[in-house]
Every structure is written in structure tokens, then in C-alpha cells.
Design a protein around this motif. Structure first.
Motif, PDB file in Angstrom:
ATOM      1  N   VAL A 167       0.861  -1.182   0.000  1.00  0.00           N
ATOM      2  CA  VAL A 167       0.000   0.000   0.000  1.00  0.00           C
ATOM      3  C   VAL A 167       0.897   1.233   0.000  1.00  0.00           C
ATOM      4  N   ASN A 168       0.810   2.050  -1.045  1.00  0.00           N
ATOM      5  CA  ASN A 168       1.751   3.165  -1.132  1.00  0.00           C
ATOM      6  C   ASN A 168       1.465   4.249  -0.099  1.00  0.00           C
ATOM      7  N   ALA A 169       2.419   5.140   0.062  1.00  0.00           N
ATOM      8  CA  ALA A 169       2.344   6.156   1.118  1.00  0.00           C
ATOM      9  C   ALA A 169       1.162   7.091   0.924  1.00  0.00           C
ATOM     10  N   VAL A 170       0.869   7.446  -0.320  1.00  0.00           N
ATOM     11  CA  VAL A 170      -0.259   8.338  -0.593  1.00  0.00           C
ATOM     12  C   VAL A 170      -1.563   7.707  -0.117  1.00  0.00           C
ATOM     13  N   THR A 171      -1.724   6.414  -0.376  1.00  0.00           N
ATOM     14  CA  THR A 171      -2.944   5.708   0.025  1.00  0.00           C
ATOM     15  C   THR A 171      -3.043   5.592   1.541  1.00  0.00           C
ATOM     16  N   LEU A 172      -1.929   5.293   2.204  1.00  0.00           N
ATOM     17  CA  LEU A 172      -1.944   5.210   3.664  1.00  0.00           C
ATOM     18  C   LEU A 172      -2.355   6.538   4.289  1.00  0.00           C
ATOM     19  N   ARG A 173      -1.852   7.623   3.747  1.00  0.00           N
ATOM     20  CA  ARG A 173      -2.227   8.943   4.272  1.00  0.00           C
ATOM     21  C   ARG A 173      -3.712   9.219   4.036  1.00  0.00           C
ATOM     22  N   ALA A 174      -4.211   8.799   2.852  1.00  0.00           N
ATOM     23  CA  ALA A 174      -5.630   9.013   2.541  1.00  0.00           C
ATOM     24  C   ALA A 174      -6.524   8.193   3.474  1.00  0.00           C
ATOM     25  N   TRP A 175      -6.122   6.958   3.764  1.00  0.00           N
ATOM     26  CA  TRP A 175      -6.889   6.127   4.698  1.00  0.00           C
ATOM     27  C   TRP A 175      -6.989   6.816   6.056  1.00  0.00           C
ATOM     28  N   GLN A 176      -5.884   7.361   6.532  1.00  0.00           N
ATOM     29  CA  GLN A 176      -5.869   8.020   7.839  1.00  0.00           C
ATOM     30  C   GLN A 176      -6.697   9.303   7.822  1.00  0.00           C
ATOM     31  N   ARG A 177      -6.489  10.108   6.794  1.00  0.00           N
ATOM     32  CA  ARG A 177      -7.124  11.431   6.745  1.00  0.00           C
ATOM     33  C   ARG A 177      -8.630  11.337   6.499  1.00  0.00           C
ATOM     34  N   ARG A 178      -9.045  10.456   5.579  1.00  0.00           N
ATOM     35  CA  ARG A 178     -10.447  10.430   5.168  1.00  0.00           C
ATOM     36  C   ARG A 178     -11.314   9.447   5.953  1.00  0.00           C
ATOM     37  N   PHE A 179     -10.683   8.365   6.453  1.00  0.00           N
ATOM     38  CA  PHE A 179     -11.492   7.313   7.064  1.00  0.00           C
ATOM     39  C   PHE A 179     -11.055   6.956   8.488  1.00  0.00           C
ATOM     40  N   GLY A 180     -10.017   7.633   9.000  1.00  0.00           N
ATOM     41  CA  GLY A 180      -9.562   7.346  10.348  1.00  0.00           C
ATOM     42  C   GLY A 180      -8.993   5.953  10.511  1.00  0.00           C
ATOM     43  N   LEU A 181      -8.393   5.421   9.456  1.00  0.00           N
ATOM     44  CA  LEU A 181      -7.823   4.074   9.476  1.00  0.00           C
ATOM     45  C   LEU A 181      -6.306   4.132   9.597  1.00  0.00           C
ATOM     46  N   VAL A 182      -5.746   3.189  10.338  1.00  0.00           N
ATOM     47  CA  VAL A 182      -4.288   3.024  10.494  1.00  0.00           C
ATOM     48  C   VAL A 182      -3.661   4.333  10.979  1.00  0.00           C
ATOM     49  N   ILE A 183      -3.888   4.652  12.239  1.00  0.00           N
ATOM     50  CA  ILE A 183      -3.345   5.873  12.836  1.00  0.00           C
ATOM     51  C   ILE A 183      -1.944   5.574  13.370  1.00  0.00           C
ATOM     52  N   PRO A 184      -0.890   6.128  12.781  1.00  0.00           N
ATOM     53  CA  PRO A 184       0.469   5.814  13.220  1.00  0.00           C
ATOM     54  C   PRO A 184       0.889   6.652  14.421  1.00  0.00           C
ATOM     55  N   ALA A 185       1.994   6.245  15.024  1.00  0.00           N
ATOM     56  CA  ALA A 185       2.636   7.093  16.031  1.00  0.00           C
ATOM     57  C   ALA A 185       3.362   8.221  15.293  1.00  0.00           C
ATOM     58  N   ARG A 186       3.796   9.193  16.043  1.00  0.00           N
ATOM     59  CA  ARG A 186       4.507  10.332  15.445  1.00  0.00           C
ATOM     60  C   ARG A 186       5.779  10.610  16.220  1.00  0.00           C
ATOM     61  N   THR A 187       6.809  10.976  15.491  1.00  0.00           N
ATOM     62  CA  THR A 187       8.025  11.450  16.142  1.00  0.00           C
ATOM     63  C   THR A 187       7.793  12.887  16.582  1.00  0.00           C
ATOM     64  N   PRO A 188       8.650  13.427  17.464  1.00  0.00           N
ATOM     65  CA  PRO A 188       8.501  14.842  17.863  1.00  0.00           C
ATOM     66  C   PRO A 188       8.473  15.795  16.670  1.00  0.00           C
ATOM     67  N   LYS A 189       9.072  15.391  15.539  1.00  0.00           N
ATOM     68  CA  LYS A 189       9.072  16.242  14.340  1.00  0.00           C
ATOM     69  C   LYS A 189       7.883  15.952  13.426  1.00  0.00           C
ATOM     70  N   GLY A 190       7.025  15.015  13.820  1.00  0.00           N
ATOM     71  CA  GLY A 190       5.806  14.764  13.053  1.00  0.00           C
ATOM     72  C   GLY A 190       5.876  13.649  12.040  1.00  0.00           C
TER      73      GLY A 190
END
Length: 357
Positions: free
Chosen positions: A30-53
Motif C-alpha cells: 500500500v503506497n504512502a499516498v494511500t496510507l495517508r488518505a486512509w488516515q485522513r479520510r477514514f480514520g484508518l491506520v493511525i500511526p505514532a509520530r516522532t517529535p518532528k511529526g
């Protein structure tokens, strides 16, 4: 207090097995663009974040991506997946849900046909943007692109505007391929030459010379040849989209017979050549092609819908493209390391000789 919380969060992140988005893409398909879209639009696969985001994915995230891929493969729309992940109690509902959403791809194919026949550029790209942005490419390739292209020859063949429609579609998809092949500023992992091998009407010619051919048979033969050529042209579009997704740059050499193909040997600087044969190659041409393949300086593989019909050339069938690209990329990186090592050694030796003087 915020500073202390950030420090604790960073320490917690470092203590876990976390992967950046690029590695997760390679691992799950699953490419990075799709993973970001899943998170942003559907609240799916919420990753952890480093202090820099920067996104960092946990093993649980990766497991969830695999589960999502399973549902998508069953025909469930990405917008309907989240409730299915929340509880196994939905298991009894999943079969009916999957059946209801099984028409997802069929509806998109119908919409693509409409966009093509009406030459609606915006509609065509909107459908493809939606599919390629929300679903893993291999799923889109199998369920949408290949399924669509498989039915197009039958739909286009009886139309007077078939060549116009096909040329328009090639132009529109070529523009997408060019955009995706920019690799977002990243270097390509490999370079491939693509060649379409035309069929030879050996049997038809023999029949015409002996006077046993009739108009009906000739018309059927011509129809078959035309269908074969159209199928290959459509397959080539999907292939080039896939190669762009794999960060492979392509030199499209069009249609070449075996004689012309031999002229590129030792001249074309690519990592491999992919050959798309049409149907109905007579034994003499297959033998000629085998001799040429054995002499090619570049690794040369047969690929496409008609490649499996050339059973005598099974040793030259194309490998899994994603795995092949990974191997070529690793080999290139190793070669670069060797060259850097040799260069550093040469510079060190030159520096030692200068010191002696």
C-alpha cells in the motif's frame, strides 16, 4: 511540561519496533499516498509520530493494513471497512456486506467505459484518481484495470471509431504514466525497454497461395489479428502504469519484428527488455525468436496475455516484476558501493604516494 512529555514520547517510540511509511509501503503493498488518505479520510491506520511529526507504524498498524487488504480483496469499499475492523461480532454480516459492495469495481468499469466512449477526460481521470488514491495498486490492477482492458477489445472492435477511442485512451493514460513516473523527485530503481512483437499470418498466407481461402475465413482471421493487437496495446498501458508504480522508467519501442529487435542488441542501455508477443506465431518465427533471445545482451523476458501460448519459450517468461525490481535495485546499490570503495582505495593510495614524495 510539554517538553518533558515530548521526551517521554520519543523514548517510548524508540523502545518499540516502529517502521517509517516507506518501509511499510514495501511491506504491505500500500503506497504512502494511500496510507495517508486512509488516515485522513477514514480514520484508518493511525500511526505514532516522532517529535518532528514523521509517521512511524507499529506492528499493530501493519496487522491492520493486512486486514484492510483482505476486506478490499473481497470487494468491500474502503469507506465501509472501519466498522468491520472494530469487532469480530460483525463476522455474520460480512458476507452480505461483501456481496453488496462486490459491485464496486463493476460500477467503476461501467463509468470508465462511459468516459471513454464520450471522450470525457475529466471523468476518466477522476475515476482513476479515486481508485489509485484509495486502493493498493495491485488490487486496482486486478479488479479494475485488467478487468476493464479485458472487455474493451470486444466493445471496441465493431465500432467505426475504435482506433480514435484507443488512441485517445493511450494518450490520456500516457499522461498519467508520465506524471507517476516522476517518482516524486526520487531516482528510478530500474530502466526497462518494452517491445510489442507482431504476429505473422503464416497459415493464412499459405491458404491464400493455395487458393483455398475464402472471404469469411479471411475476415475472421483479420478480426482475430486486430483483436490480438488491440489486447496487447491495452495490456501495455496497464504494464506501464505498474512499472511507474514500481519506480521503473520505460523506453517504449513500439512494434518491432525479430529482425528489428536484433538491431537493438548491445546498443540499448537498459536493465531488461520486456517483449509482448501477439497471438498466432508460427513455429519458424518462434525458433527465430528463441535464437534472438539467447543472444540478447540484456535480460529479455516475454510478458503479456499471449506470452503463455509460446510454450517452447517458457524459460524466457517474465519474473514477478516487483521482486525483479527489488533485486535489480539491490544489485545496483551494491555495485555503487563497490565503485565508491574502489574510488576511496585509489584516492588513499594516491594520497600515500604524495606523502612519500
Amino acid at each position: 511540561m510539554k517538553r518533558d512529555d515530548s521526551k517521554v514520547e520519543a523514548e517510548n517510540l524508540e523502545s518499540r519496533e516502529l517502521l517509517p511509511i516507506g518501509e511499510v509501503s514495501l511491506l504491505t503493498g500500500v503506497n504512502a499516498v494511500t496510507l495517508r488518505a486512509w488516515q485522513r479520510r477514514f480514520g484508518l491506520v493511525i500511526p505514532a509520530r516522532t517529535p518532528k511529526g514523521h509517521r512511524l507504524y507499529t506492528p499493530e498498524n501493519i496487522q491492520q493494513i493486512h486486514e484492510i487488504n483482505v476486506w478490499l480483496a473481497k470487494g468491500v469499499a474502503i469507506s465501509k471497512v472501519k466498522p468491520l475492523l472494530m469487532s469480530s461480532a460483525h463476522a455474520s454480516e460480512t458476507d452480505s456486506t461483501a456481496l453488496q459492495e462486490g459491485d464496486l469495481w463493476h460500477e467503476q468499469i461501467t463509468a470508465l467505459n462511459s468516459a471513454l466512449f464520450e471522450l470525457e477526460q475529466q471523468k476518466l481521470h477522476q475515476i482513476l484518481d479515486e481508485a489509485l488514491g484509495l486502493y493498493p495498486f495491485q488490487l486496482v490492477k486486478q479488479k479494475l484495470l485488467q478487468a476493464w482492458m479485458a472487455q474493451l477489445p470486444t466493445l471496441l472492435e465493431p465500432r467505426l471509431d475504435a482506433e480514435l477511442l484507443l488512441a485517445w485512451l493511450e494518450s490520456e493514460l500516457a499522461s498519467r504514466i508520465g506524471g507517476r513516473a516522476s517518482f516524486a523527485g526520487q531516482a528510478s530503481l530500474a530502466q526497462i525497454g518494452i517491445v510489442c512483437l507482431p504476429s505473422v499470418q503464416g497459415q493464412k498466407t499459405a491458404e491464400q497461395l493455395s487458393g483455398h481461402s475464402n472471404m469469411t475465413h479471411s475476415s475472421a482471421s483479420n478480426s482475430s489479428i486486430s483483436n490480438s493487437s488491440m489486447t496487447n496495446r491495452l495490456y501495455c498501458l496497464v504494464l506501464r502504469l505498474e512499472l511507474a508504480e514500481l519506480r521503473v522508467s520505460v523506453i517504449n519501442l513500439g512494434v518491432l519484428d525479430t529482425t528489428s529487435l536484433g538491431l537493438i542488441n548491445n546498443r540499448l542501455k537498459v536493465d531488461a527488455v520486456l517483449l509482448l508477443p501477439e497471438a498466432n506465431h508460427p513455429p519458424s518465427k518462434i525458433f527465430e525468436l528463441q535464437s534472438l533471445l539467447e543472444q540478447m545482451a540484456q535480460p529479455s523476458y516475454l510478458i503479456g496475455p499471449f506470452a503463455p501460448t509460446l510454450t517452447a519459450l517458457s524459460a524466457f517468461m517474465a519474473p514477478d516484476l516487483a521482486e525483479w525490481v527489488s533485486q535489480v535495485s539491490a544489485a545496483k546499490e551494491q555495485h555503487k558501493k563497490q565503485l565508491r570503495k574502489q574510488k576511496n582505495a585509489a584516492e588513499a593510495e594516491l594520497g600515500g604516494q604524495t606523502d612519500e614524495r
